[in-house]
Design a protein around this motif. Structure first.
Motif, PDB file in Angstrom:
ATOM      1  N   SER A   1       2.326 -11.541  -9.789  1.00 45.16           N
ATOM      2  CA  SER A   1       1.266 -10.880  -9.037  1.00 45.16           C
ATOM      3  C   SER A   1      -0.115 -11.236  -9.585  1.00 45.16           C
ATOM      4  N   LEU A   2      -0.275 -11.183 -10.900  1.00 43.41           N
ATOM      5  CA  LEU A   2      -1.585 -11.455 -11.497  1.00 43.41           C
ATOM      6  C   LEU A   2      -2.024 -12.893 -11.238  1.00 43.41           C
TER       7      LEU A   2
ATOM      8  N   THR B   1      -6.560 -11.115  -2.449  1.00 45.73           N
ATOM      9  CA  THR B   1      -5.318 -10.341  -2.388  1.00 45.73           C
ATOM     10  C   THR B   1      -5.183  -9.479  -3.633  1.00 45.73           C
ATOM     11  N   SER B   2      -4.377  -8.425  -3.523  1.00 45.78           N
ATOM     12  CA  SER B   2      -4.028  -7.601  -4.675  1.00 45.78           C
ATOM     13  C   SER B   2      -2.614  -7.085  -4.470  1.00 45.78           C
ATOM     14  N   HIS B   3      -1.726  -7.402  -5.416  1.00 43.68           N
ATOM     15  CA  HIS B   3      -0.321  -7.027  -5.326  1.00 43.68           C
ATOM     16  C   HIS B   3      -0.024  -5.942  -6.367  1.00 43.68           C
ATOM     17  N   HIS B   4       0.445  -4.783  -5.902  1.00 43.87           N
ATOM     18  CA  HIS B   4       0.724  -3.644  -6.771  1.00 43.87           C
ATOM     19  C   HIS B   4       2.234  -3.423  -6.825  1.00 43.87           C
ATOM     20  N   LEU B   5       2.837  -3.582  -7.985  1.00 36.08           N
ATOM     21  CA  LEU B   5       4.286  -3.518  -8.113  1.00 36.08           C
ATOM     22  C   LEU B   5       4.770  -2.085  -8.275  1.00 36.08           C
ATOM     23  N   GLY B   6       5.936  -1.825  -7.693  1.00 37.86           N
ATOM     24  CA  GLY B   6       6.597  -0.540  -7.832  1.00 37.86           C
ATOM     25  C   GLY B   6       7.875  -0.688  -8.639  1.00 37.86           C
ATOM     26  N   GLN B   7       8.932   0.024  -8.225  1.00 39.56           N
ATOM     27  CA  GLN B   7      10.176   0.005  -8.990  1.00 39.56           C
ATOM     28  C   GLN B   7      10.797  -1.399  -9.019  1.00 39.56           C
TER      29      GLN B   7
ATOM     30  N   VAL C   1      12.239  -5.808  -6.245  1.00 36.70           N
ATOM     31  CA  VAL C   1      10.925  -5.338  -6.678  1.00 36.70           C
ATOM     32  C   VAL C   1      10.140  -4.872  -5.456  1.00 36.70           C
ATOM     33  N   TYR C   2       9.653  -3.633  -5.477  1.00 35.52           N
ATOM     34  CA  TYR C   2       8.755  -3.172  -4.427  1.00 35.52           C
ATOM     35  C   TYR C   2       7.344  -3.681  -4.702  1.00 35.52           C
ATOM     36  N   SER C   3       6.601  -3.960  -3.622  1.00 43.35           N
ATOM     37  CA  SER C   3       5.232  -4.428  -3.772  1.00 43.35           C
ATOM     38  C   SER C   3       4.380  -3.877  -2.632  1.00 43.35           C
ATOM     39  N   LYS C   4       3.268  -3.255  -2.993  1.00 43.14           N
ATOM     40  CA  LYS C   4       2.282  -2.755  -2.018  1.00 43.14           C
ATOM     41  C   LYS C   4       1.050  -3.633  -2.161  1.00 43.14           C
TER      42      LYS C   4
ATOM     43  N   PRO D   1     -11.999 -10.647   9.468  1.00 50.03           N
ATOM     44  CA  PRO D   1     -12.723  -9.382   9.626  1.00 50.03           C
ATOM     45  C   PRO D   1     -11.875  -8.151   9.321  1.00 50.03           C
ATOM     46  N   GLU D   2     -10.615  -8.331   8.949  1.00 53.84           N
ATOM     47  CA  GLU D   2      -9.731  -7.193   8.753  1.00 53.84           C
ATOM     48  C   GLU D   2      -9.256  -7.096   7.308  1.00 53.84           C
ATOM     49  N   TRP D   3      -8.957  -5.849   6.899  1.00 47.80           N
ATOM     50  CA  TRP D   3      -8.375  -5.582   5.583  1.00 47.80           C
ATOM     51  C   TRP D   3      -6.938  -5.135   5.818  1.00 47.80           C
ATOM     52  N   VAL D   4      -5.999  -6.026   5.528  1.00 53.43           N
ATOM     53  CA  VAL D   4      -4.607  -5.810   5.879  1.00 53.43           C
ATOM     54  C   VAL D   4      -3.839  -5.261   4.675  1.00 53.43           C
ATOM     55  N   ILE D   5      -3.187  -4.116   4.868  1.00 51.27           N
ATOM     56  CA  ILE D   5      -2.322  -3.554   3.852  1.00 51.27           C
ATOM     57  C   ILE D   5      -0.870  -3.859   4.213  1.00 51.27           C
ATOM     58  N   MET D   6      -0.023  -3.947   3.205  1.00 49.06           N
ATOM     59  CA  MET D   6       1.366  -4.337   3.442  1.00 49.06           C
ATOM     60  C   MET D   6       2.287  -3.607   2.487  1.00 49.06           C
ATOM     61  N   GLN D   7       3.477  -3.237   2.985  1.00 51.54           N
ATOM     62  CA  GLN D   7       4.557  -2.747   2.147  1.00 51.54           C
ATOM     63  C   GLN D   7       5.733  -3.709   2.294  1.00 51.54           C
TER      64      GLN D   7
END
Length: 213
Positions: free
Chosen positions: A31-32, A77-83, A98-101, A108-114
């Motif tokens: 992710s980093l 981008t920014s990848h935030h790891l979960g369990q 691995v979960y990733s948010k 023009p858009e800020w897209v969030i993803m699960q």
């Protein structure tokens, strides 16, 4: 007690714990390095003979593909790891989920993803690498547009489509298809054997076909 005198089972348990931590670090480094656009550091997390698509092999091909993807689609981008669940098939091979948010600046858009990654790991010459990462998406949508309803993958400039977040595990469809008899207590299956939690959840399901963004 020196390592030479330590029982073999103790050494194996220590190796397993060290391997789990190394694999968790691998996911964090992924992710980093991706978010900071250090593509050399990124592709070196994968096995040297990593397969890229159907016909290409090697880190150079992977670097070219990641470079094109990031330049064409994302300003940041920014990848935030979960369990992170890790299970070993043998001392040098493991699988994991691995979960990733994630957040993406795209035009023009800020897209969030699960999403989640279904991973295969391999230890080569004493170091752990990704052998494969299978990304399974639940939703992607503009920050201000909740992804209610079907076809939750909603990228700017594309028709919405269905992700594969639940396709790894047949329990999702089985849950909604079942109609429990509330007059009776449900049956409970035996717990999964050690190192077989993920395999048991998969129930022999094939890997889903992943749609490229």
């Amino acid at each position: 007690m020196t390592n030479a005198a330590a029982p073999a089972d103790l050494l194996a348990r220590i190796d397993r714990l060290e391997s789990i931590e190394a694999i968790r670090q691998l996911a964090g480094k992924y992710s980093l390095s991706l978010d900071m656009r250090d593509l050399d550091a990124h592709v070196n997390l994968f096995a040297p003979d990593i397969r890229v698509g159907r016909e290409k092999v090697g880190r150079a091909h992977l670097k070219a593909w990641v470079d094109d993807t990031l330049r064409d689609q994302f300003s940041g981008t920014s990848h935030h790891l979960g369990q992170h669940i890790i299970e070993f098939t043998d001392p040098d091979h493991a699988i994991g989920v691995v979960y990733s948010k994630n957040e993406h600046e795209t035009g023009p858009e800020w897209v969030i993803m699960q999403m989640l990654y279904w991973d295969d790991y391999e230890r080569i010459d004493g170091r752990w690498y990704f052998r494969r990462r299978l990304p399974c998406y639940w939703y992607a949508t503009d920050l201000n547009k909740p992804p209610i309803g079907d076809r939750k993958m909603r990228w700017p400039g594309r028709e919405p489509y269905q992700g594969t977040f639940h396709d790894l595990f047949p329990s999702w469809n089985a849950f909604w298809a079942a109609r429990p008899d509330k007059a009776q207590l449900p049956e409970v299956a035996e717990p999964a054997p050690l190192e077989c939690f993920l395999k048991t959840l998969r129930r022999g399901a094939p890997d889903p076909r992943i749609r490229v963004r």
